[in-house]
Design a protein around this motif. Structure first.
Motif, PDB file in Angstrom:
ATOM      1  N   GLU A   1      -5.904 -27.279  81.381  1.00 22.12           N
ATOM      2  CA  GLU A   1      -7.061 -26.242  81.538  1.00 22.12           C
ATOM      3  C   GLU A   1      -6.658 -25.381  80.569  1.00 22.12           C
ATOM      4  O   GLU A   1      -7.732 -24.776  79.919  1.00 22.12           O
ATOM      5  N   THR A   2      -5.375 -24.750  80.245  1.00 21.46           N
ATOM      6  CA  THR A   2      -5.393 -23.944  78.977  1.00 21.46           C
ATOM      7  C   THR A   2      -5.703 -24.668  77.615  1.00 21.46           C
ATOM      8  O   THR A   2      -6.345 -24.032  76.930  1.00 21.46           O
ATOM      9  N   LEU A   3      -5.316 -25.774  77.635  1.00 25.42           N
ATOM     10  CA  LEU A   3      -5.790 -26.553  76.060  1.00 25.42           C
ATOM     11  C   LEU A   3      -7.349 -26.591  76.017  1.00 25.42           C
ATOM     12  O   LEU A   3      -7.663 -26.376  75.087  1.00 25.42           O
ATOM     13  N   LEU A   4      -8.163 -26.782  77.421  1.00 23.07           N
ATOM     14  CA  LEU A   4      -9.451 -26.944  77.430  1.00 23.07           C
ATOM     15  C   LEU A   4     -10.090 -25.417  76.779  1.00 23.07           C
ATOM     16  O   LEU A   4     -10.942 -25.532  75.969  1.00 23.07           O
ATOM     17  N   ILE A   5      -9.584 -24.574  77.426  1.00 24.93           N
ATOM     18  CA  ILE A   5      -9.971 -23.259  77.043  1.00 24.93           C
ATOM     19  C   ILE A   5      -9.778 -22.857  75.462  1.00 24.93           C
ATOM     20  O   ILE A   5     -10.493 -22.627  74.773  1.00 24.93           O
ATOM     21  N   PHE A   6      -8.257 -23.290  75.037  1.00 21.68           N
ATOM     22  CA  PHE A   6      -8.185 -22.936  73.614  1.00 21.68           C
ATOM     23  C   PHE A   6      -8.906 -23.740  72.731  1.00 21.68           C
ATOM     24  O   PHE A   6      -9.351 -23.530  71.691  1.00 21.68           O
ATOM     25  N   SER A   7      -9.100 -24.813  73.234  1.00 23.29           N
ATOM     26  CA  SER A   7     -10.025 -25.983  72.304  1.00 23.29           C
ATOM     27  C   SER A   7     -11.457 -25.809  71.811  1.00 23.29           C
ATOM     28  O   SER A   7     -11.996 -26.096  71.010  1.00 23.29           O
ATOM     29  N   THR A   8     -12.077 -24.875  72.862  1.00 19.48           N
ATOM     30  CA  THR A   8     -13.497 -24.566  72.536  1.00 19.48           C
ATOM     31  C   THR A   8     -13.773 -24.031  71.237  1.00 19.48           C
ATOM     32  O   THR A   8     -14.589 -24.626  70.373  1.00 19.48           O
ATOM     33  N   ALA A   9     -13.060 -23.124  70.650  1.00 20.56           N
ATOM     34  CA  ALA A   9     -13.400 -22.255  69.498  1.00 20.56           C
ATOM     35  C   ALA A   9     -12.987 -22.998  68.368  1.00 20.56           C
ATOM     36  O   ALA A   9     -13.504 -23.335  67.287  1.00 20.56           O
ATOM     37  N   LEU A  10     -11.835 -23.744  68.660  1.00 21.73           N
ATOM     38  CA  LEU A  10     -11.126 -24.769  67.559  1.00 21.73           C
ATOM     39  C   LEU A  10     -11.999 -25.817  67.194  1.00 21.73           C
ATOM     40  O   LEU A  10     -12.284 -26.128  65.930  1.00 21.73           O
ATOM     41  N   LEU A  11     -12.672 -26.540  68.366  1.00 21.11           N
ATOM     42  CA  LEU A  11     -13.435 -27.481  67.797  1.00 21.11           C
ATOM     43  C   LEU A  11     -14.846 -27.201  67.441  1.00 21.11           C
ATOM     44  O   LEU A  11     -15.362 -28.083  66.671  1.00 21.11           O
ATOM     45  N   ALA A  12     -15.206 -25.986  67.627  1.00 21.14           N
ATOM     46  CA  ALA A  12     -16.311 -25.211  66.993  1.00 21.14           C
ATOM     47  C   ALA A  12     -16.173 -25.305  65.460  1.00 21.14           C
ATOM     48  O   ALA A  12     -16.927 -25.506  64.768  1.00 21.14           O
ATOM     49  N   LEU A  13     -14.877 -24.663  65.093  1.00 24.69           N
ATOM     50  CA  LEU A  13     -14.488 -24.366  63.860  1.00 24.69           C
ATOM     51  C   LEU A  13     -14.388 -25.639  63.142  1.00 24.69           C
ATOM     52  O   LEU A  13     -14.649 -25.760  61.776  1.00 24.69           O
ATOM     53  N   MET A  14     -13.935 -26.749  63.710  1.00 21.39           N
ATOM     54  CA  MET A  14     -13.609 -28.118  63.040  1.00 21.39           C
ATOM     55  C   MET A  14     -15.030 -28.703  62.696  1.00 21.39           C
ATOM     56  O   MET A  14     -15.396 -29.353  61.744  1.00 21.39           O
ATOM     57  N   SER A  15     -16.171 -28.255  63.536  1.00 19.46           N
ATOM     58  CA  SER A  15     -17.395 -28.795  63.325  1.00 19.46           C
ATOM     59  C   SER A  15     -18.058 -28.178  62.025  1.00 19.46           C
ATOM     60  O   SER A  15     -18.661 -28.867  61.030  1.00 19.46           O
ATOM     61  N   VAL A  16     -17.826 -27.024  61.879  1.00 25.34           N
ATOM     62  CA  VAL A  16     -17.999 -26.221  60.750  1.00 25.34           C
ATOM     63  C   VAL A  16     -17.360 -26.809  59.315  1.00 25.34           C
ATOM     64  O   VAL A  16     -17.967 -26.935  58.372  1.00 25.34           O
ATOM     65  N   LEU A  17     -16.047 -27.067  59.610  1.00 26.05           N
ATOM     66  CA  LEU A  17     -15.473 -27.562  58.202  1.00 26.05           C
ATOM     67  C   LEU A  17     -15.900 -29.028  58.050  1.00 26.05           C
ATOM     68  O   LEU A  17     -15.771 -29.287  56.764  1.00 26.05           O
ATOM     69  N   VAL A  18     -16.326 -29.786  58.944  1.00 26.30           N
ATOM     70  CA  VAL A  18     -17.008 -31.315  58.740  1.00 26.30           C
ATOM     71  C   VAL A  18     -18.145 -30.854  57.639  1.00 26.30           C
ATOM     72  O   VAL A  18     -18.429 -31.682  57.007  1.00 26.30           O
ATOM     73  N   ASN A  19     -19.196 -29.968  58.318  1.00 21.47           N
ATOM     74  CA  ASN A  19     -20.223 -29.739  57.619  1.00 21.47           C
ATOM     75  C   ASN A  19     -20.154 -29.327  56.315  1.00 21.47           C
ATOM     76  O   ASN A  19     -20.726 -29.797  55.030  1.00 21.47           O
ATOM     77  N   ALA A  20     -19.144 -28.475  56.012  1.00 24.07           N
ATOM     78  CA  ALA A  20     -18.766 -27.905  54.627  1.00 24.07           C
ATOM     79  C   ALA A  20     -18.310 -28.948  53.880  1.00 24.07           C
ATOM     80  O   ALA A  20     -18.459 -28.907  52.686  1.00 24.07           O
ATOM     81  N   ALA A  21     -17.357 -29.863  54.506  1.00 23.44           N
ATOM     82  CA  ALA A  21     -16.700 -31.048  53.857  1.00 23.44           C
ATOM     83  C   ALA A  21     -17.911 -31.959  53.164  1.00 23.44           C
ATOM     84  O   ALA A  21     -17.638 -32.255  52.101  1.00 23.44           O
ATOM     85  N   ALA A  22     -18.953 -32.208  53.737  1.00 24.35           N
ATOM     86  CA  ALA A  22     -20.092 -33.014  53.239  1.00 24.35           C
ATOM     87  C   ALA A  22     -20.630 -32.318  51.913  1.00 24.35           C
ATOM     88  O   ALA A  22     -20.961 -33.044  51.190  1.00 24.35           O
ATOM     89  N   ILE A  23     -20.538 -31.066  51.879  1.00 18.62           N
ATOM     90  CA  ILE A  23     -21.065 -30.228  50.686  1.00 18.62           C
ATOM     91  C   ILE A  23     -20.057 -30.492  49.645  1.00 18.62           C
ATOM     92  O   ILE A  23     -20.404 -30.644  48.476  1.00 18.62           O
TER      93      ILE A  23
END
Length: 446
Positions: free
Chosen positions: A355-377
């Motif tokens: 449960e703690t990991l799920l709470i922690f992961s929300t913002a981290l995974l959103a940031l990971m998505s940002v990095l993937v979009n930036a990586a394409a550019i």
């Protein structure tokens, strides 16, 4: 620069290129569709009580997933390395950022594996199966059983995902058709308390969009298998876009079917809309029907995750040439990485830390998505001559749109719970530091 990572020692085995487009679609459909479409419509109806808006928002989020996927598909088609976002971040931003993304991706999803396994145990108890066994132990057994299937090799694991996803899609099809066409039975007693109709508000739309967007997570599943899919330059695109289309169609049709049976106000008072809608049609048989659909959904998601995330751990271990963890069996399974994933996810399921990991992961995974979009550019700019069998249309517009959406989600998550987000990034920083110290003397594979 080569587009394929070479193993430092050929005696350690290698991933097998034996998967096809069908598997890619299956890992997307199987890894996405789960409890969300059974429960989330109630949350959506709380924010938006117009049937037309409800359907439109579910379709809109499918379109957003499609746009977001263009960055991932272009990177996967051109880089063609296992590990998904880890491989993309490493290529665009270097080994340290890649390591941060890989650790975030793997650890955050260990909580996901544990959570899904626990829900699986709860549903077994709901059906009266093995009620004398604690849910935590049932969850551990579920993770181990799925791990045993994956132990048998890439072909067996891939085929199991194809079969499971096909069964899942068929069950949802039966449920949808039943709600559309079955004779209406006598309404059964439920805990539904119809909510008072409310006007459409910006806050309500935002709440609905956030709830729906979470049900589309996992659409990037095929991108983790770039070294195992035949002709990844084209197959990843076909699998990802087709998978998102199938998921979107099922989500939209399911909501149309729910609205044939329940009003938006009734949906807004329900924490399990599918069960309430089925109860209105099938009477007392609704419970076992929806539970069976849920169990199949959970198994296919669990199977997909236990197949996907050992590849992330393996990819990181291979880069830093970690003994044994970077080995692959003759059947194509990175077995030590699989064991580490099963043990971690299974233990989290028994002790509840997930449960703690799920709470922690929300913002981290959103940031990971940002990095993937930036990586394409970034990769487009740095490596203009890189072979790209699939290119996003209207570049860089899709990447910029997705980046803006994911960045907004990241900011919202941080603002909503800054304390938890700070803990998440603090924990991630410590883990990255430990991983970096442990691997810094290792030669990095080219």
């Amino acid at each position: 620069m080569t587009t394929e990572t070479q193993l430092p020692d050929p005696d350690r085995g290698h991933l097998l290129r034996v998967l096809g487009v069908t598997f890619g679609i299956a890992v997307v459909v199987g890894g996405v569709i789960g409890q969300g479409i059974l429960r989330t419509p109630g949350v959506v109806a709380e924010g938006v009580q117009s049937p037309a808006w409800i359907i439109a928002l579910w379709a809109l989020c499918g379109l957003v997933a499609f746009i977001d996927s263009m960055s991932t598909v272009e990177l996967a088609a051109s880089i063609r390395q296992t590990g998904g976002p880890y491989a993309f971040a490493r290529r665009a931003f270097g080994s340290l950022t890649g390591l941060a993304v890989g650790v975030c991706d793997w650890l955050g999803n260990m909580g996901g594996i544990a959570f899904i396994a626990v829900v699986f145990g709860e549903y077994l108890h709901r059906l009266g199966i093995l009620t004398g066994v604690p849910i935590g132990w049932l969850a551990l057994m579920a993770v181990i059983c799925v791990g045993c299937v994956q132990w048998l090799g890439t072909k067996v694991g891939g085929r199991s995902q194809e079969i499971g996803s096909a069964v899942k899609a068929a069950l949802f099809g039966v449920l949808i058709l039943g709600l559309f066409f079955a004779p209406r039975g006598t309404p059964v007693a439920t805990e539904v308390e119809p909510a008072t109709a409310v006007a459409l508000t910006f806050a309500g739309v935002v709440m609905a969009l956030r709830a729906i967007s979470g049900t589309y997570y996992g659409w990037n599943g095929a991108a983790y298998f770039c070294e195992e899919v035949v002709d990844p330059g084209r197959s990843i695109a076909k699998a990802t876009f087709s998978g998102i289309a199938v998921v979107t169609a099922i989500y939209v049709l399911a909501n149309v079917a729910y609205l044939q049976v329940l009003t938006p106000a009734e949906m807004a008072g329900s924490n399990l809309v599918a069960a309430d809608a089925a109860g209105r049609v099938f009477g007392e048989a609704a419970g076992p029907v929806v539970t069976a659909v849920s169990l199949i959904s959970l198994v296919t998601i669990l199977n997909a995750m236990v197949m996907v995330f050992p590849r992330v751990l393996f990819a990181m271990a291979r880069e830093y040439q970690v003994p044994k963890l970077s080995d692959v069996a003759a059947n194509g399974t990175p077995r030590l990485a699989l064991i580490a994933t099963v043990v971690t996810g299974g233990l989290l399921a028994t002790i509840g830390v997930y449960e703690t990991l799920l709470i922690f992961s929300t913002a981290l995974l959103a940031l990971m998505s940002v990095l993937v979009n930036a990586a394409a550019i970034v990769v487009r700019i740095r490596e203009p001559g890189l072979e790209r069998p699939w290119k996003m249309p209207l570049y860089p517009l899709p990447a910029l749109i997705a980046l803006a959406i994911n960045a907004t989600l990241f900011v919202v998550f941080v603002v909503e719970d800054p304390a938890t987000t700070a803990k998440a990034f603090g924990a991630l920083a410590v883990l990255i530091l430990v991983a970096w110290i442990a691997t810094r003397r290792k030669p990095v594979a080219s």
